[in-house]
Design a protein around this motif. Sequence first.
Motif, PDB file in Angstrom:
ATOM      1  N   ARG A 177      -6.277  24.766   9.750  1.00 28.93           N
ATOM      2  CA  ARG A 177      -5.186  23.794   9.760  1.00 28.93           C
ATOM      3  C   ARG A 177      -5.626  22.478  10.376  1.00 28.93           C
ATOM      4  N   ALA A 178      -6.454  22.556  11.416  1.00 28.90           N
ATOM      5  CA  ALA A 178      -6.945  21.324  12.049  1.00 28.90           C
ATOM      6  C   ALA A 178      -7.818  20.527  11.081  1.00 28.90           C
ATOM      7  N   ARG A 179      -8.687  21.202  10.334  1.00 26.44           N
ATOM      8  CA  ARG A 179      -9.510  20.492   9.346  1.00 26.44           C
ATOM      9  C   ARG A 179      -8.645  19.842   8.279  1.00 26.44           C
ATOM     10  N   LEU A 180      -7.635  20.541   7.822  1.00 24.38           N
ATOM     11  CA  LEU A 180      -6.741  19.971   6.809  1.00 24.38           C
ATOM     12  C   LEU A 180      -6.000  18.766   7.365  1.00 24.38           C
ATOM     13  N   SER A 185      -5.164  12.917   7.521  1.00 25.90           N
ATOM     14  CA  SER A 185      -5.074  11.711   8.336  1.00 25.90           C
ATOM     15  C   SER A 185      -6.087  10.665   7.876  1.00 25.90           C
ATOM     16  N   LEU A 186      -7.311  11.096   7.561  1.00 28.06           N
ATOM     17  CA  LEU A 186      -8.334  10.171   7.095  1.00 28.06           C
ATOM     18  C   LEU A 186      -7.943   9.546   5.761  1.00 28.06           C
ATOM     19  N   GLU A 187      -7.388  10.342   4.875  1.00 27.65           N
ATOM     20  CA  GLU A 187      -6.960   9.817   3.582  1.00 27.65           C
ATOM     21  C   GLU A 187      -5.840   8.790   3.755  1.00 27.65           C
ATOM     22  N   HIS A 189      -5.314   6.957   6.411  1.00 27.71           N
ATOM     23  CA  HIS A 189      -5.914   5.780   7.035  1.00 27.71           C
ATOM     24  C   HIS A 189      -6.616   4.903   5.994  1.00 27.71           C
ATOM     25  N   ARG A 190      -7.346   5.517   5.099  1.00 26.98           N
ATOM     26  CA  ARG A 190      -8.014   4.752   4.050  1.00 26.98           C
ATOM     27  C   ARG A 190      -7.014   4.055   3.143  1.00 26.98           C
ATOM     28  N   ALA A 191      -5.937   4.742   2.827  1.00 24.96           N
ATOM     29  CA  ALA A 191      -4.920   4.128   1.974  1.00 24.96           C
ATOM     30  C   ALA A 191      -4.304   2.907   2.653  1.00 24.96           C
ATOM     31  N   ARG A 192      -4.061   2.980   3.949  1.00 19.49           N
ATOM     32  CA  ARG A 192      -3.492   1.843   4.675  1.00 19.49           C
ATOM     33  C   ARG A 192      -4.476   0.679   4.720  1.00 19.49           C
ATOM     34  N   LEU A 193      -5.764   0.964   4.909  1.00 20.37           N
ATOM     35  CA  LEU A 193      -6.773  -0.097   4.902  1.00 20.37           C
ATOM     36  C   LEU A 193      -6.835  -0.781   3.551  1.00 20.37           C
ATOM     37  N   GLU A 194      -6.737  -0.025   2.483  1.00 10.72           N
ATOM     38  CA  GLU A 194      -6.776  -0.609   1.142  1.00 10.72           C
ATOM     39  C   GLU A 194      -5.559  -1.506   0.910  1.00 10.72           C
TER      40      GLU A 194
END
Length: 266
Positions: A177-180, A185-187, A189-194
């Motif tokens: 669950r932690a890996r998921l 969260s990383l996905e 974050h990338r979407a917000r940066l884009e």
Amino acid sequence: MAEQGDALCGAPEEPQPAGVTLSDSLISTRTRSAGPLPTGTLRLDRENITCIGKSRGQEGIHSLYLQQNQIEKLENLECFPNLRFLCLAGNRIQRVQNLQGLLQLSLLDLSHNLIQVLHTEELPRSLRILDLAGNQCTQQEGYRDGVLAALPRLLQLDSQPVRASFLGDLRRELAGRARLWRALSLEEHRARLEELRELLGAGQGGTARPGPQRCPQGRPGAPLAPLRAPSGSRQPPGQALQRESRAKGAGNGLQVPQTPCSSSRE
């Protein structure tokens, strides 16, 4: 003499003691005759008890030993509402039942009885230690997994620790669950940066950037309208101005700089 011999030979055998019922009087008698015991502990093992009767005022009993008797049925145990330890090993119990009222029961020993089928819903969910060794029910398919699923707080089953494997499964599930969660969260974050890059690009594209301007004569740094090339000339305005300035300077004996000054945005 013959009659006496017949009487001696035909003397009846000593009667076997009748079955004993667990009752208030028995508890009171054994409590007075027993040696020093921890507070709340009642030992009635090997008393030829065949059934558990109703009793009153047993809220102070926390540990009850009834092993090695002749008990056939679990009943009237709600008379001991604060039981934490119950030992019924070596009896004749055929079914697990009537234990739901023991909400604080932590240890239950039913080893070496006659239990053939186990209904896990009859077991108190508060159990930490359970012993059913020596019963036929331990041979039924899925016995151990079923007990572990029904008793989430169990630490030991049939003298074998069960918490280690359960904790291992729990750790693996939590790690997955932690890996998921990190991946999601990383996905995000990338979407917000884009989105931020797109907003910044749109803002820069809508603002005109002023280019370098030439300095007018006598007014350094002042803006000057763009120069136009003479009609019929294909040369850029800057080159035409340079040629004209050189020609005038040569006629007057002056040196004219070849590169005009320019002002840039500060």
